[in-house]
Design a protein around this motif. Structure first.
Motif, PDB file in Angstrom:
ATOM      1  N   SER A 137       1.004  -1.793   0.126  1.00  0.00           N
ATOM      2  CA  SER A 137      -0.108  -0.092   0.119  1.00  0.00           C
ATOM      3  C   SER A 137       0.992   1.093  -0.373  1.00  0.00           C
ATOM      4  O   SER A 137       0.726   2.251  -0.754  1.00  0.00           O
TER       5      SER A 137
ATOM      6  N   GLU B   3     -10.300   0.419 -10.241  1.00  0.00           N
ATOM      7  CA  GLU B   3     -10.011  -0.851 -10.508  1.00  0.00           C
ATOM      8  C   GLU B   3      -9.433  -1.399 -11.967  1.00  0.00           C
ATOM      9  O   GLU B   3      -9.320  -2.734 -12.233  1.00  0.00           O
TER      10      GLU B   3
ATOM     11  N   GLN C 122       0.354  -1.399 -13.183  1.00  0.00           N
ATOM     12  CA  GLN C 122      -0.977  -1.514 -12.701  1.00  0.00           C
ATOM     13  C   GLN C 122      -0.891  -0.335 -12.474  1.00  0.00           C
ATOM     14  O   GLN C 122      -0.008   0.761 -12.500  1.00  0.00           O
TER      15      GLN C 122
ATOM     16  N   GLN D 231     -13.187   0.879  -6.288  1.00  0.00           N
ATOM     17  CA  GLN D 231     -11.624   1.906  -4.551  1.00  0.00           C
ATOM     18  C   GLN D 231     -11.498   0.193  -4.265  1.00  0.00           C
ATOM     19  O   GLN D 231     -11.886  -0.614  -4.089  1.00  0.00           O
ATOM     20  N   MET D 232      -9.772   0.742  -4.664  1.00  0.00           N
ATOM     21  CA  MET D 232      -8.708  -0.142  -3.817  1.00  0.00           C
ATOM     22  C   MET D 232      -8.617  -0.314  -1.949  1.00  0.00           C
ATOM     23  O   MET D 232      -7.906   0.247  -1.702  1.00  0.00           O
ATOM     24  N   ARG D 233      -9.565  -1.872  -1.630  1.00  0.00           N
ATOM     25  CA  ARG D 233      -9.607  -0.884  -0.064  1.00  0.00           C
ATOM     26  C   ARG D 233      -8.916  -2.233   0.169  1.00  0.00           C
ATOM     27  O   ARG D 233      -8.995  -3.729   0.025  1.00  0.00           O
ATOM     28  N   ARG D 234      -7.487  -2.052   1.558  1.00  0.00           N
ATOM     29  CA  ARG D 234      -7.137  -2.746   2.459  1.00  0.00           C
ATOM     30  C   ARG D 234      -7.312  -2.846   3.254  1.00  0.00           C
ATOM     31  O   ARG D 234      -7.364  -1.798   4.042  1.00  0.00           O
TER      32      ARG D 234
ATOM     33  N   VAL E 146      -7.067  -1.442 -14.111  1.00  0.00           N
ATOM     34  CA  VAL E 146      -5.895  -1.107 -14.170  1.00  0.00           C
ATOM     35  C   VAL E 146      -4.698  -1.379 -14.698  1.00  0.00           C
ATOM     36  O   VAL E 146      -3.620  -1.870 -15.246  1.00  0.00           O
TER      37      VAL E 146
ATOM     38  N   ASN F 187      -6.124   3.861  -3.549  1.00  0.00           N
ATOM     39  CA  ASN F 187      -6.274   4.843  -5.270  1.00  0.00           C
ATOM     40  C   ASN F 187      -7.091   6.006  -5.248  1.00  0.00           C
ATOM     41  O   ASN F 187      -7.675   6.306  -4.051  1.00  0.00           O
TER      42      ASN F 187
ATOM     43  N   TRP G 240       2.507   1.739  -3.307  1.00  0.00           N
ATOM     44  CA  TRP G 240       1.004   2.662  -4.371  1.00  0.00           C
ATOM     45  C   TRP G 240       0.960   4.068  -3.870  1.00  0.00           C
ATOM     46  O   TRP G 240       1.075   4.847  -5.236  1.00  0.00           O
TER      47      TRP G 240
END
Length: 295
Positions: free
Chosen positions: A69, A139, A133, A163-166, A141, A177, A72
Protein backbone atom coordinates in the motif's frame (compact mmCIF):
# COMPACT_ATOMS: atom_id res chain seq x y z
CA UNK A 1 0.16 -58.02 50.84
CA UNK A 2 3.25 -60.14 50.25
CA UNK A 3 6.03 -58.30 48.44
CA UNK A 4 7.64 -60.68 45.96
CA UNK A 5 11.02 -60.44 44.32
CA UNK A 6 9.31 -60.04 40.94
CA UNK A 7 7.37 -57.02 42.20
CA UNK A 8 10.60 -55.38 43.37
CA UNK A 9 12.21 -56.09 40.03
CA UNK A 10 9.29 -54.67 38.05
CA UNK A 11 9.12 -51.53 40.18
CA UNK A 12 12.86 -50.97 39.91
CA UNK A 13 12.87 -51.39 36.15
CA UNK A 14 9.86 -49.08 35.76
CA UNK A 15 11.50 -46.36 37.85
CA UNK A 16 14.75 -46.64 35.91
CA UNK A 17 12.80 -46.37 32.65
CA UNK A 18 11.03 -43.24 33.94
CA UNK A 19 14.35 -41.71 34.93
CA UNK A 20 15.73 -42.50 31.48
CA UNK A 21 12.68 -40.95 29.82
CA UNK A 22 13.10 -37.71 31.76
CA UNK A 23 16.79 -37.68 30.90
CA UNK A 24 15.97 -38.18 27.23
CA UNK A 25 13.43 -35.33 27.32
CA UNK A 26 15.97 -32.95 28.78
CA UNK A 27 18.60 -34.03 26.27
CA UNK A 28 16.13 -33.49 23.42
CA UNK A 29 15.22 -30.06 24.80
CA UNK A 30 18.87 -29.02 24.86
CA UNK A 31 19.80 -30.38 21.43
CA UNK A 32 16.72 -29.01 19.63
CA UNK A 33 16.49 -25.74 21.54
CA UNK A 34 12.77 -26.34 22.02
CA UNK A 35 11.13 -26.95 25.35
CA UNK A 36 7.97 -28.23 23.68
CA UNK A 37 8.31 -31.06 21.21
CA UNK A 38 4.86 -32.61 21.58
CA UNK A 39 1.52 -31.49 23.05
CA UNK A 40 1.89 -33.76 26.07
CA UNK A 41 4.97 -31.83 27.20
CA UNK A 42 2.80 -28.87 28.22
CA UNK A 43 -0.71 -28.72 26.70
CA UNK A 44 -1.34 -25.17 27.92
CA UNK A 45 2.05 -23.97 26.71
CA UNK A 46 1.55 -25.60 23.30
CA UNK A 47 -1.84 -23.87 22.95
CA UNK A 48 -0.27 -20.49 23.79
CA UNK A 49 2.59 -21.08 21.37
CA UNK A 50 0.15 -21.92 18.56
CA UNK A 51 -1.81 -18.74 19.30
CA UNK A 52 1.37 -16.65 19.18
CA UNK A 53 2.41 -18.32 15.92
CA UNK A 54 -0.99 -17.58 14.37
CA UNK A 55 -0.86 -13.95 15.50
CA UNK A 56 2.66 -13.55 14.12
CA UNK A 57 1.58 -14.98 10.76
CA UNK A 58 -1.38 -12.58 10.64
CA UNK A 59 0.91 -9.69 11.49
CA UNK A 60 3.23 -10.60 8.63
CA UNK A 61 0.29 -10.51 6.23
CA UNK A 62 -0.69 -7.06 7.51
CA UNK A 63 2.89 -5.82 7.14
CA UNK A 64 3.06 -7.06 3.54
CA UNK A 65 -0.24 -5.33 2.84
CA UNK A 66 1.07 -2.10 4.34
CA UNK A 67 4.30 -2.33 2.34
CA UNK A 68 2.45 -2.75 -0.95
CA UNK A 69 0.00 0.00 0.00
CA UNK A 70 2.83 2.38 0.82
CA UNK A 71 4.47 1.65 -2.54
CA UNK A 72 1.21 2.38 -4.34
CA UNK A 73 0.55 5.61 -2.47
CA UNK A 74 4.15 6.77 -2.82
CA UNK A 75 3.91 6.32 -6.60
CA UNK A 76 0.57 8.15 -6.52
CA UNK A 77 2.12 11.03 -4.59
CA UNK A 78 4.95 11.29 -7.14
CA UNK A 79 2.45 11.44 -10.00
CA UNK A 80 0.35 14.08 -8.24
CA UNK A 81 3.48 16.10 -7.55
CA UNK A 82 4.30 16.04 -11.27
CA UNK A 83 0.74 17.08 -12.09
CA UNK A 84 1.03 19.98 -9.66
CA UNK A 85 4.26 21.12 -11.30
CA UNK A 86 2.61 21.03 -14.73
CA UNK A 87 -0.27 23.18 -13.51
CA UNK A 88 2.08 25.63 -11.81
CA UNK A 89 3.92 26.08 -15.10
CA UNK A 90 0.61 26.45 -16.95
CA UNK A 91 -0.44 29.21 -14.57
CA UNK A 92 2.79 31.10 -15.20
CA UNK A 93 2.16 30.83 -18.93
CA UNK A 94 -1.46 31.91 -18.49
CA UNK A 95 -0.36 35.03 -16.64
CA UNK A 96 2.04 35.81 -19.46
CA UNK A 97 -0.65 35.24 -22.06
CA UNK A 98 -3.08 37.48 -20.24
CA UNK A 99 -0.81 40.49 -20.78
CA UNK A 100 -2.17 41.19 -24.25
CA UNK A 101 -0.71 44.68 -24.29
CA UNK A 102 2.82 43.35 -24.68
CA UNK A 103 2.06 40.05 -26.46
CA UNK A 104 1.81 39.55 -30.20
CA UNK A 105 -0.29 36.86 -31.81
CA UNK A 106 2.85 34.86 -32.48
CA UNK A 107 3.92 35.12 -28.85
CA UNK A 108 0.57 33.82 -27.63
CA UNK A 109 0.66 30.98 -30.15
CA UNK A 110 4.12 29.99 -28.89
CA UNK A 111 2.80 29.93 -25.34
CA UNK A 112 -0.18 27.93 -26.55
CA UNK A 113 2.18 25.33 -28.05
CA UNK A 114 3.89 24.90 -24.69
CA UNK A 115 0.55 24.57 -22.94
CA UNK A 116 -0.39 21.90 -25.48
CA UNK A 117 2.70 19.94 -24.46
CA UNK A 118 1.75 20.40 -20.80
CA UNK A 119 -1.70 18.99 -21.53
CA UNK A 120 -0.23 15.97 -23.30
CA UNK A 121 2.14 15.39 -20.38
CA UNK A 122 -0.81 15.68 -17.97
CA UNK A 123 -2.49 12.80 -19.83
CA UNK A 124 0.72 10.76 -19.58
CA UNK A 125 0.84 11.50 -15.84
CA UNK A 126 -2.79 10.43 -15.48
CA UNK A 127 -1.76 7.09 -17.03
CA UNK A 128 1.08 6.57 -14.54
CA UNK A 129 1.56 3.02 -13.35
CA UNK A 130 3.30 0.92 -10.74
CA UNK A 131 4.60 -2.48 -11.85
CA UNK A 132 2.28 -2.34 -14.85
CA UNK A 133 -0.84 -1.37 -12.87
CA UNK A 134 -2.41 2.01 -13.64
CA UNK A 135 -2.66 4.22 -10.59
CA UNK A 136 -5.67 6.31 -11.61
CA UNK A 137 -7.91 3.87 -13.46
CA UNK A 138 -9.92 2.70 -10.46
CA UNK A 139 -10.04 -1.07 -10.58
CA UNK A 140 -9.26 -1.05 -14.31
CA UNK A 141 -5.51 -1.29 -13.77
CA UNK A 142 -4.42 -3.05 -16.97
CA UNK A 143 -5.06 -0.31 -19.54
CA UNK A 144 -4.44 3.43 -19.75
CA UNK A 145 -7.49 5.26 -18.38
CA UNK A 146 -6.88 8.56 -20.24
CA UNK A 147 -6.70 9.31 -23.94
CA UNK A 148 -6.54 12.76 -25.53
CA UNK A 149 -9.29 14.05 -27.80
CA UNK A 150 -9.50 16.95 -30.24
CA UNK A 151 -12.52 18.58 -28.62
CA UNK A 152 -13.69 19.34 -25.13
CA UNK A 153 -13.27 18.12 -22.47
CA UNK A 154 -9.93 17.14 -24.05
CA UNK A 155 -9.88 13.53 -22.95
CA UNK A 156 -11.75 10.27 -22.64
CA UNK A 157 -11.68 8.23 -19.48
CA UNK A 158 -12.02 4.44 -19.65
CA UNK A 159 -11.28 3.70 -16.00
CA UNK A 160 -13.92 3.39 -13.30
CA UNK A 161 -14.62 4.71 -9.83
CA UNK A 162 -13.73 1.43 -8.10
CA UNK A 163 -11.97 1.63 -4.75
CA UNK A 164 -8.93 -0.51 -3.95
CA UNK A 165 -9.69 -1.28 -0.32
CA UNK A 166 -7.02 -2.91 1.84
CA UNK A 167 -7.19 -4.34 5.37
CA UNK A 168 -4.00 -3.27 7.10
CA UNK A 169 -5.01 -4.26 10.64
CA UNK A 170 -7.84 -6.09 12.36
CA UNK A 171 -11.04 -4.47 11.02
CA UNK A 172 -8.99 -1.47 9.83
CA UNK A 173 -9.35 -0.65 6.13
CA UNK A 174 -7.84 1.89 3.77
CA UNK A 175 -8.63 2.94 0.20
CA UNK A 176 -5.24 3.28 -1.44
CA UNK A 177 -6.19 4.58 -4.88
CA UNK A 178 -7.10 8.10 -5.98
CA UNK A 179 -10.05 8.71 -8.34
CA UNK A 180 -8.53 9.46 -11.72
CA UNK A 181 -11.23 11.35 -13.58
CA UNK A 182 -12.12 13.62 -10.67
CA UNK A 183 -8.45 14.44 -10.08
CA UNK A 184 -7.04 14.81 -13.61
CA UNK A 185 -10.14 15.66 -15.63
CA UNK A 186 -10.40 19.31 -14.53
CA UNK A 187 -6.69 19.82 -15.18
CA UNK A 188 -6.79 18.42 -18.71
CA UNK A 189 -9.88 20.48 -19.59
CA UNK A 190 -8.40 23.66 -18.11
CA UNK A 191 -5.20 23.20 -20.09
CA UNK A 192 -7.09 22.55 -23.31
CA UNK A 193 -9.18 25.71 -22.90
CA UNK A 194 -6.07 27.72 -22.05
CA UNK A 195 -4.28 26.41 -25.15
CA UNK A 196 -7.18 27.17 -27.47
CA UNK A 197 -7.66 30.69 -26.09
CA UNK A 198 -3.94 31.42 -26.39
CA UNK A 199 -3.88 30.16 -29.97
CA UNK A 200 -6.89 32.35 -30.75
CA UNK A 201 -5.25 35.37 -29.12
CA UNK A 202 -8.18 35.67 -26.70
CA UNK A 203 -6.45 37.32 -23.77
CA UNK A 204 -9.75 38.20 -22.13
CA UNK A 205 -10.72 34.54 -21.83
CA UNK A 206 -7.25 33.69 -20.51
CA UNK A 207 -7.48 36.28 -17.75
CA UNK A 208 -11.20 35.93 -17.17
CA UNK A 209 -11.68 32.16 -16.89
CA UNK A 210 -8.56 30.15 -17.71
CA UNK A 211 -6.37 31.29 -14.83
CA UNK A 212 -9.11 30.57 -12.29
CA UNK A 213 -9.75 27.16 -13.94
CA UNK A 214 -6.07 26.28 -13.67
CA UNK A 215 -6.09 27.40 -10.03
CA UNK A 216 -9.12 25.22 -9.31
CA UNK A 217 -7.49 22.24 -11.00
CA UNK A 218 -4.34 22.82 -8.98
CA UNK A 219 -6.38 22.95 -5.77
CA UNK A 220 -7.96 19.61 -6.73
CA UNK A 221 -4.56 18.00 -7.28
CA UNK A 222 -3.15 19.45 -4.05
CA UNK A 223 -6.19 18.25 -2.10
CA UNK A 224 -5.74 14.74 -3.52
CA UNK A 225 -2.07 14.82 -2.64
CA UNK A 226 -2.84 15.94 0.92
CA UNK A 227 -5.24 13.04 1.32
CA UNK A 228 -2.63 10.58 0.07
CA UNK A 229 -0.10 12.03 2.50
CA UNK A 230 -2.51 11.63 5.41
CA UNK A 231 -3.11 8.00 4.47
CA UNK A 232 0.63 7.36 4.24
CA UNK A 233 1.12 8.80 7.72
CA UNK A 234 -1.61 6.52 9.02
CA UNK A 235 -0.01 3.45 7.47
CA UNK A 236 3.45 4.42 8.72
CA UNK A 237 2.10 4.65 12.26
CA UNK A 238 0.38 1.28 11.85
CA UNK A 239 3.62 -0.24 10.57
CA UNK A 240 5.46 0.95 13.65
CA UNK A 241 2.83 -0.53 15.96
CA UNK A 242 2.73 -3.82 14.07
CA UNK A 243 6.51 -4.18 14.01
CA UNK A 244 6.63 -3.63 17.76
CA UNK A 245 3.82 -6.14 18.26
CA UNK A 246 5.68 -8.69 16.13
CA UNK A 247 8.75 -8.36 18.34
CA UNK A 248 6.66 -8.79 21.49
CA UNK A 249 4.86 -11.84 20.08
CA UNK A 250 8.15 -13.42 19.03
CA UNK A 251 9.49 -12.86 22.54
CA UNK A 252 6.40 -14.41 24.13
CA UNK A 253 6.54 -17.41 21.81
CA UNK A 254 10.22 -17.88 22.53
CA UNK A 255 9.63 -17.80 26.27
CA UNK A 256 6.84 -20.35 25.86
CA UNK A 257 8.44 -22.91 23.58
CA UNK A 258 12.20 -22.32 23.57
CA UNK A 259 14.62 -23.96 25.95
CA UNK A 260 16.14 -22.08 28.87
CA UNK A 261 19.59 -23.58 28.39
CA UNK A 262 20.95 -22.70 31.81
CA UNK A 263 17.95 -24.25 33.54
CA UNK A 264 17.88 -27.25 31.21
CA UNK A 265 21.60 -27.95 31.69
CA UNK A 266 21.19 -27.83 35.46
CA UNK A 267 18.21 -30.17 35.36
CA UNK A 268 20.05 -32.49 32.98
CA UNK A 269 23.01 -32.76 35.35
CA UNK A 270 20.72 -33.56 38.27
CA UNK A 271 18.69 -36.08 36.26
CA UNK A 272 21.84 -37.75 35.00
CA UNK A 273 22.99 -38.22 38.60
CA UNK A 274 19.57 -39.58 39.53
CA UNK A 275 19.64 -42.05 36.64
CA UNK A 276 23.13 -43.31 37.47
CA UNK A 277 22.11 -43.71 41.10
CA UNK A 278 19.00 -45.65 40.06
CA UNK A 279 21.19 -47.97 38.00
CA UNK A 280 23.43 -48.68 40.98
CA UNK A 281 20.54 -49.21 43.37
CA UNK A 282 18.65 -51.24 40.81
CA UNK A 283 21.63 -53.47 40.26
CA UNK A 284 21.62 -54.28 43.95
CA UNK A 285 17.84 -54.68 44.17
CA UNK A 286 17.57 -57.03 41.22
CA UNK A 287 19.59 -59.95 42.62
CA UNK A 288 19.37 -63.53 41.36
CA UNK A 289 17.08 -65.66 43.49
CA UNK A 290 17.15 -69.39 44.17
CA UNK A 291 14.40 -69.83 41.55
CA UNK A 292 16.63 -68.25 38.91
CA UNK A 293 19.20 -70.98 39.52
CA UNK A 294 16.56 -73.73 39.53
CA UNK A 295 15.20 -72.73 36.10
Amino acid sequence: MRITHQMITDTTIRNMRNNLDRLEQLQNSITTGKRLSRPSDDPTGVARALTYTSDIASGEVYLRTMDSSMSWMSATDDALSSAGDLLQRARELAVQGANTGTMTGGDMAAIGAEVDNLMKQMIVTGNASLRGQRLFGGEQVDTDPFAGTAGLPGYTYTGDTGQMRREYDVNAYLVINTPGQATFGPAITALMNLRDHLNAGNGAAVSGTDISAVDAALDTVLSARAEVGAKMNRVEAAQGRQNLLQVNLEDLRSKTEDTDFAEAASKYSIQETVYKASLQVGGQAIQPSLLDYLK
